[in-house]
Scaffold this active site. Structure first.
Site, PDB file in Angstrom:
ATOM      1  N   SER A 220      18.617  -7.158 -24.181  1.00  0.00           N
ATOM      2  CA  SER A 220      19.649  -6.161 -24.463  1.00  0.00           C
ATOM      3  C   SER A 220      20.665  -6.754 -25.431  1.00  0.00           C
ATOM      4  O   SER A 220      21.237  -7.812 -25.170  1.00  0.00           O
ATOM      5  CB  SER A 220      20.369  -5.763 -23.173  1.00  0.00           C
ATOM      6  OG  SER A 220      21.564  -5.080 -23.508  1.00  0.00           O
TER       7      SER A 220
ATOM      8  N   ASP B  55      16.085  -3.234 -15.357  1.00  0.00           N
ATOM      9  CA  ASP B  55      17.229  -3.472 -16.240  1.00  0.00           C
ATOM     10  C   ASP B  55      18.465  -3.726 -15.392  1.00  0.00           C
ATOM     11  O   ASP B  55      18.893  -2.859 -14.634  1.00  0.00           O
ATOM     12  CB  ASP B  55      17.420  -2.229 -17.128  1.00  0.00           C
ATOM     13  CG  ASP B  55      18.569  -2.363 -18.112  1.00  0.00           C
ATOM     14  OD1 ASP B  55      19.173  -3.446 -18.211  1.00  0.00           O
ATOM     15  OD2 ASP B  55      18.856  -1.346 -18.800  1.00  0.00           O
TER      16      ASP B  55
ATOM     17  N   MET C 219      25.956   4.180 -24.593  1.00  0.00           N
ATOM     18  CA  MET C 219      26.830   4.679 -23.511  1.00  0.00           C
ATOM     19  C   MET C 219      27.886   5.603 -24.110  1.00  0.00           C
ATOM     20  O   MET C 219      28.466   5.283 -25.150  1.00  0.00           O
ATOM     21  CB  MET C 219      27.536   3.513 -22.822  1.00  0.00           C
ATOM     22  CG  MET C 219      26.586   2.438 -22.310  1.00  0.00           C
ATOM     23  SD  MET C 219      27.530   1.127 -21.497  1.00  0.00           S
ATOM     24  CE  MET C 219      26.224  -0.048 -21.154  1.00  0.00           C
TER      25      MET C 219
ATOM     26  N   ASP D  44      21.502  -0.313 -25.758  1.00  0.00           N
ATOM     27  CA  ASP D  44      22.185   0.412 -24.684  1.00  0.00           C
ATOM     28  C   ASP D  44      23.224   1.366 -25.255  1.00  0.00           C
ATOM     29  O   ASP D  44      24.278   0.939 -25.735  1.00  0.00           O
ATOM     30  CB  ASP D  44      22.880  -0.584 -23.747  1.00  0.00           C
ATOM     31  CG  ASP D  44      21.908  -1.272 -22.809  1.00  0.00           C
ATOM     32  OD1 ASP D  44      21.134  -0.561 -22.135  1.00  0.00           O
ATOM     33  OD2 ASP D  44      21.915  -2.517 -22.749  1.00  0.00           O
TER      34      ASP D  44
ATOM     35  N   HIS E  36      17.964   2.862 -24.593  1.00  0.00           N
ATOM     36  CA  HIS E  36      18.325   3.306 -23.248  1.00  0.00           C
ATOM     37  C   HIS E  36      19.571   4.169 -23.363  1.00  0.00           C
ATOM     38  O   HIS E  36      20.663   3.653 -23.618  1.00  0.00           O
ATOM     39  CB  HIS E  36      18.573   2.053 -22.372  1.00  0.00           C
ATOM     40  CG  HIS E  36      19.037   2.339 -20.995  1.00  0.00           C
ATOM     41  ND1 HIS E  36      19.604   1.379 -20.184  1.00  0.00           N
ATOM     42  CD2 HIS E  36      19.022   3.478 -20.252  1.00  0.00           C
ATOM     43  CE1 HIS E  36      19.923   1.900 -19.012  1.00  0.00           C
ATOM     44  NE2 HIS E  36      19.589   3.175 -19.034  1.00  0.00           N
TER      45      HIS E  36
ATOM     46  N   MET F 180      16.623   1.154 -12.622  1.00  0.00           N
ATOM     47  CA  MET F 180      17.855   0.381 -12.834  1.00  0.00           C
ATOM     48  C   MET F 180      18.075  -0.549 -11.644  1.00  0.00           C
ATOM     49  O   MET F 180      18.026  -0.115 -10.491  1.00  0.00           O
ATOM     50  CB  MET F 180      19.065   1.307 -12.987  1.00  0.00           C
ATOM     51  CG  MET F 180      19.141   2.078 -14.299  1.00  0.00           C
ATOM     52  SD  MET F 180      19.168   1.044 -15.778  1.00  0.00           S
ATOM     53  CE  MET F 180      20.679   0.095 -15.568  1.00  0.00           C
TER      54      MET F 180
ATOM     55  N   MET G 192      22.385   6.097 -21.908  1.00  0.00           N
ATOM     56  CA  MET G 192      23.220   6.356 -20.732  1.00  0.00           C
ATOM     57  C   MET G 192      24.269   7.375 -21.155  1.00  0.00           C
ATOM     58  O   MET G 192      25.456   7.048 -21.331  1.00  0.00           O
ATOM     59  CB  MET G 192      23.861   5.037 -20.248  1.00  0.00           C
ATOM     60  CG  MET G 192      22.854   4.114 -19.596  1.00  0.00           C
ATOM     61  SD  MET G 192      23.421   2.408 -19.489  1.00  0.00           S
ATOM     62  CE  MET G 192      22.931   1.838 -21.103  1.00  0.00           C
TER      63      MET G 192
ATOM     64  N   HIS H  39      16.477  -4.123 -26.851  1.00  0.00           N
ATOM     65  CA  HIS H  39      16.987  -3.048 -25.986  1.00  0.00           C
ATOM     66  C   HIS H  39      18.372  -2.616 -26.479  1.00  0.00           C
ATOM     67  O   HIS H  39      19.292  -3.433 -26.568  1.00  0.00           O
ATOM     68  CB  HIS H  39      17.056  -3.579 -24.555  1.00  0.00           C
ATOM     69  CG  HIS H  39      17.413  -2.580 -23.507  1.00  0.00           C
ATOM     70  ND1 HIS H  39      16.512  -1.667 -22.989  1.00  0.00           N
ATOM     71  CD2 HIS H  39      18.580  -2.350 -22.855  1.00  0.00           C
ATOM     72  CE1 HIS H  39      17.101  -0.936 -22.058  1.00  0.00           C
ATOM     73  NE2 HIS H  39      18.365  -1.324 -21.961  1.00  0.00           N
TER      74      HIS H  39
HETATM   75  C1  DX5 Z   1      23.543  -1.864 -18.148  1.00  0.00           C
HETATM   76  C2  DX5 Z   1      22.589  -1.937 -19.292  1.00  0.00           C
HETATM   77  C3  DX5 Z   1      21.820  -3.186 -19.356  1.00  0.00           C
HETATM   78  C4  DX5 Z   1      22.641  -4.429 -19.534  1.00  0.00           C
HETATM   79  C5  DX5 Z   1      21.863  -5.563 -18.993  1.00  0.00           C
HETATM   80  O1  DX5 Z   1      24.038  -0.597 -18.035  1.00  0.00           O
HETATM   81  O2  DX5 Z   1      21.650  -0.865 -19.203  1.00  0.00           O
HETATM   82  O3  DX5 Z   1      20.792  -3.109 -20.334  1.00  0.00           O
HETATM   83  O4  DX5 Z   1      23.005  -4.689 -20.850  1.00  0.00           O
HETATM   84  O5  DX5 Z   1      22.683  -6.670 -18.951  1.00  0.00           O
HETATM   85  P1  DX5 Z   1      22.441  -7.871 -17.948  1.00  0.00           P
HETATM   86  O6  DX5 Z   1      21.087  -8.433 -18.264  1.00  0.00           O
HETATM   87  O7  DX5 Z   1      23.537  -8.786 -18.247  1.00  0.00           O
HETATM   88  O8  DX5 Z   1      22.497  -7.321 -16.554  1.00  0.00           O
HETATM   89 ZN    ZN Z   2      19.874  -0.876 -20.529  1.00  0.00          ZN
END
Ligand code: DX5
Ligand code: ZN
Length: 221
Positions: free
Chosen positions: A8, A173, A35, A33, A64, A135, A66, A31
Site C-alpha cells: 500500500s 488488508d 478515501m 487506497d 481499494h 479487511m 473506501m 495498492h
Molecule cells: C486501511 C488501508 C490499508 C492500509 C494498510 O484502510 O486499506 O491498505 O494502508 O496499512 P497497514 O499495512 O499499515 O495496516
Molecule cells: Zn487498502
C-alpha cells in the site's frame, strides 16, 4: 493460487512516487487506497494519483475504494486502467451491476468487506468477482493492528471459492507483517496488502521478498 504482494502506497512519500514504486518493483501490484472522508474518517488520494501510478509503468494499480457511491465513481478507475478495482459491499447500491460494469471495462472486480460485515450473503455471488477483500482492520488508516478474529472469515471465503471451482483472489488488508502473514495465508488468503510493514522498514524490497516467502510456505487451499 498464486501469491500476490500488494504494497500500500498510503504511507509512502508522495513527493517521490516514482522512487517509492521503484523500491517495491519486486511486488506484483501497487495498492492505491482511495478515501473520501465519508465512508471512512480520512481523506487520501483519488483518480489522478491512480493514473500517475499507472503512468510510471512500474507496477499495475490495485485500487481499494473506501468511498461512498462507488456505483458512480468506480468505473473511472477501470477506464483509467487499474488492474483491480475493489469497492466496499457496504457502500455499493448494486454490487453485481457494478462488478459487471468494471469487468466490461477491462478491470478485475473486487468486493471489500469491513470487519463486521458477514461474508455469507456474498458466497453465492463469488463468480461475479475476481477478488474478495477481507479487511483485517477497520478501513481508514495504516498502521493499525491485525484483527485475528477475521481468520475464520478468510477460511470460509477460500473454502467457498474452492467448492465452486473458481479462481478468485482472497485479499487481506490491514496489519499484515512478518508477524501475521503466515496465519492469513494458512487461512486461505493468497493476496496480501501491506503498508507500514513495507514502507516503514529500512529495506522495502527485502520486506516484499520476505513477506512473499512466508506466504508461499504457509498458504493452504
Ligand atoms: C486501511 C488501508 C490499508 C492500509 C494498510 O484502510 O486499506 O491498505 O494502508 O496499512 P497497514 O499495512 O499499515 O495496516
Ligand atoms: Zn487498502
Amino acid at each position: 493460487m498464486g501469491i500476490v504482494i500488494s504494497p500500500s502506497i498510503l504511507n509512502s512519500d508522495f513527493g517521490n512516487l516514482r522512487g517509492e514504486l521503484t523500491k517495491i518493483a519486486g511486488a506484483d501490484v501497487a495498492h492505491v487506497d482511495v478515501m473520501d472522508n465519508h465512508f471512512v474518517p480520512n481523506l487520501s488520494i483519488g483518480l489522478p494519483v491512480a493514473e500517475a501510478v499507472i503512468k510510471q509503468g512500474i507496477l499495475p494499480a490495485d485500487t481499494h475504494l473506501m468511498i461512498e457511491d462507488p456505483d458512480r465513481w468506480a468505473p473511472a478507475y477501470a477506464e483509467a486502467g487499474c488492474v483491480n478495482v475493489t469497492f466496499h459491499a457496504e457502500a455499493a447500491v448494486a454490487p453485481i451491476r457494478l462488478a459487471r460494469e468494471l469487468r466490461k471495462l477491462g478491470a478485475r472486480a473486487g468486493l471489500a468487506l469491513r470487519p463486521a460485515t458477514d461474508v455469507t450473503p456474498f458466497l453465492d455471488l463469488l463468480e461475479e468477482f475476481d477478488l474478495i477483500l477481507v479487511m483485517t482492520v477497520e478501513p481508514g488508516f495504516g498502521g493499525q493492528s491485525f484483527i485475528e478474529a477475521m481468520l475464520p472469515k478468510v477460511r470460509r471465503t477460500r473454502d467457498a471459492i474452492t467448492r465452486a471451482g473458481l479462481n478468485v483472489d482472497v485479499q487481506v488488508d490491514g496489519g499484515i507483517s512478518r508477524a501475521t502473514i503466515e496465519r492469513a495465508a494458512a487461512a486461505g488468503a493468497n493476496n496480501f496488502v501491506a503498508g507500514t510493514a513495507i514502507f516503514r522498514s529500512g529495506d522495502p524490497a527485502a520486506e516484499v521478498q520476505a513477506l512473499r516467502e512466508l506466504a508461499e510456505a504457509a498458504y493452504r487451499d
